[in-house]
Design a protein around this motif. Structure first.
Motif, PDB file in Angstrom:
ATOM      1  N   GLU A  27     -28.129   8.484  16.460  1.00 51.71           N
ATOM      2  CA  GLU A  27     -27.909   7.679  15.273  1.00 51.71           C
ATOM      3  C   GLU A  27     -29.034   6.673  15.141  1.00 51.71           C
ATOM      4  O   GLU A  27     -29.780   6.406  16.083  1.00 51.71           O
ATOM      5  N   ALA A  28     -29.162   6.108  13.957  1.00 55.51           N
ATOM      6  CA  ALA A  28     -30.166   5.075  13.744  1.00 55.51           C
ATOM      7  C   ALA A  28     -29.873   3.890  14.657  1.00 55.51           C
ATOM      8  O   ALA A  28     -28.727   3.493  14.846  1.00 55.51           O
ATOM      9  N   LEU A  29     -30.903   3.338  15.232  1.00 57.70           N
ATOM     10  CA  LEU A  29     -30.772   2.215  16.153  1.00 57.70           C
ATOM     11  C   LEU A  29     -30.557   0.919  15.385  1.00 57.70           C
ATOM     12  O   LEU A  29     -31.265   0.636  14.408  1.00 57.70           O
ATOM     13  N   ASP A  30     -29.579   0.150  15.786  1.00 52.76           N
ATOM     14  CA  ASP A  30     -29.356  -1.155  15.166  1.00 52.76           C
ATOM     15  C   ASP A  30     -30.577  -2.045  15.403  1.00 52.76           C
ATOM     16  O   ASP A  30     -31.124  -2.094  16.512  1.00 52.76           O
ATOM     17  N   GLU A  31     -30.993  -2.742  14.350  1.00 59.51           N
ATOM     18  CA  GLU A  31     -32.133  -3.663  14.413  1.00 59.51           C
ATOM     19  C   GLU A  31     -33.394  -2.976  14.946  1.00 59.51           C
ATOM     20  O   GLU A  31     -34.199  -3.566  15.669  1.00 59.51           O
ATOM     21  N   ALA A  32     -33.577  -1.714  14.545  1.00 60.31           N
ATOM     22  CA  ALA A  32     -34.757  -0.964  14.985  1.00 60.31           C
ATOM     23  C   ALA A  32     -36.046  -1.592  14.495  1.00 60.31           C
ATOM     24  O   ALA A  32     -37.106  -1.431  15.120  1.00 60.31           O
ATOM     25  N   ASP A  33     -35.968  -2.339  13.392  1.00 65.88           N
ATOM     26  CA  ASP A  33     -37.184  -2.912  12.817  1.00 65.88           C
ATOM     27  C   ASP A  33     -37.853  -3.942  13.736  1.00 65.88           C
ATOM     28  O   ASP A  33     -39.030  -4.245  13.570  1.00 65.88           O
ATOM     29  N   GLN A  34     -37.118  -4.457  14.734  1.00 63.40           N
ATOM     30  CA  GLN A  34     -37.742  -5.415  15.656  1.00 63.40           C
ATOM     31  C   GLN A  34     -38.658  -4.732  16.671  1.00 63.40           C
ATOM     32  O   GLN A  34     -39.413  -5.400  17.384  1.00 63.40           O
TER      33      GLN A  34
END
Length: 421
Positions: A27-34
């Motif tokens: 699944e998409a990683l939470d807070e991946a943008d960091q």
């Protein structure tokens, strides 16, 4: 009994489907943008001498644009002055003449490579940028262009003969005659007898140059002598590839490495200690993961340079790319969705193109787990057929990301280049 037999068959078929097609399930990683940054924010560790950039396909605008975008960052932030392309060495020097001296046009220069994958607006823009940059800086800050490939004859042959026309007119006439039938247009029609004859001629040329080094350097220069000798080595490599078709991929990556090392050593003498090399993912990655079974250039570079070699891979989520159909020879547009746990983890981030440094990513336990185990990462060459989509092994290489690369650039949606044939 029949029900159990049918059930077993269904389970077996489903298991085979999972084995063959094996899409990512993360699944998409939470807070991946960091854990991502822009291309402009790329930072290379201290002490690195060679930076490699792979490309997941040869037929996407974004991957060709990354050559310029990443190199521009390295020029400005990392004092890199040398650009090396997985392209013809002799043709590369024609490009070098354009960016240094303005000989011809950027499009003419790109065409000398004789590789259709590079006959694109993006490559022309790269070469034009290098030319324009050089007009604005002093000598020690100028950039240089090289190819480290050996799959063409014309410009390396020209380099050898042009040199002999200066240092030894008699030898020039002899070798021009002996190599008259050697060209890009004729090379695939040469017989084994002709190829063996060419190989012997090149051995004679190399021996003559080595024997008469002092004399020839006196009549020319050390730099022109070294280039002439390297042109001869390229001719030798091209001929050896034809003579050893069964070991073509193995020999080619060995030669790519040898030529890159020659470039690095030559440029180090001019005070340029850092170089940038770009090519297909399969050449840049460090672990020789390709099912083709050859040792990759990146593996050789990792052995030669250790931590001084920094490899950047690329991958995509979806791609509409162009490639040549090896059967018909026609270029076609293909659409492909690529799934693995690594790209899936970043599926919710906003930018279309972003950089993931694995040292930074390792601070996330979820990402560390993903980059530490095998992922099927995109790897598409210039030959692609529609049925390749049925098996992931035809368009990916299974590798452990943080062993193959030090970082990765992911493109969420990649678009096709237009080849100007």
């Amino acid at each position: 009994m029949n029900f159990l037999k049918k059930s077993s068959l269904l389970i077996g078929a489903f298991s085979l489907f999972i084995l063959l097609f094996g899409c990512g399930t993360a699944e998409a990683l939470d807070e991946a943008d960091q854990y991502i940054s822009t291309i402009e924010e790329i930072e290379i560790p201290d002490g690195v001498k060679v930076i490699g950039l792979g490309e997941a396909t040869h037929g996407n605008i974004e991957f060709q644009e990354l050559k310029k975008d990443v190199f521009e960052v390295l020029v400005k932030k990392e004092n890199v002055r040398v650009f090396v392309l997985e392209g013809d060495f002799g043709g590369g020097q024609q490009i070098n003449q354009f960016i240094l001296n303005g000989v011809g046009t950027a499009e003419d220069a790109v065409n000398t490579l004789d590789y259709s994958i590079y006959k694109t607006e993006q490559m022309i823009n790269l070469v034009q940028w290098m030319h324009d940059y050089n007009t604005k800086v002093e000598g020690d800050r100028k950039v240089y262009f090289y190819g480290n490939d050996m799959q063409r004859y014309d410009y390396s042959k020209k380099g050898v003969l042009d040199y002999y026309s200066v240092v030894n007119a008699k030898a020039f006439k002899k070798y021009a005659s002996q190599l008259e039938h050697v060209s890009n247009d004729t090379m695939r029609k040469l017989t084994m007898k002709q190829l063996n004859g060419i190989d012997k001629t090149i051995d004679t040329i190399i021996l003559d140059m080595q024997t008469n080094e002092v004399k020839y350097v006196d009549q020319s220069s050390k730099e022109s002598y070294l280039f002439a000798l390297q042109y001869a080595e390229i001719l030798k490599q091209r001929t050896q590839l034809f003579l050893n078709e069964a070991n073509y991929t193995k020999l080619r990556d060995q030669y790519l490495t040898d030529n890159l090392q020659w470039i690095a050593e030559f440029e180090a003498e001019r005070g340029h200690d850092n170089i940038f090399v770009t090519g297909h993912n399969g050449h840049i990655e460090k672990t020789s993961a390709s099912l083709a079974g050859y040792k990759s250039m990146g593996n050789y570079l990792d052995e030669l340079y250790g931590e001084k070699y920094f490899a950047i891979g690329t991958d995509f989520m979806t791609s509409e790319f162009q490639a040549k159909n090896g059967g018909s020879g026609e270029r076609q547009i293909h659409t492909l969705e690529n799934r693995n746990d690594l790209v899936d983890a970043f599926s919710d981030v906003e930018p279309n193109v972003f950089y993931v440094d694995f040292e930074k990513a390792s601070k996330s336990s979820e990402l560390l787990d993903i980059i530490s185990r095998k992922q099927k990462m995109a790897n598409i060459g210039d030959d692609f057929r529609g049925w390749y989509k049925t098996l992931k092994k035809f368009y990916t290489i299974e590798m452990i990301p943080n062993e193959a690369y030090d970082s990765v650039i992911i493109v969420k949606a990649a678009t096709p280049t237009n080849v100007m044939e």
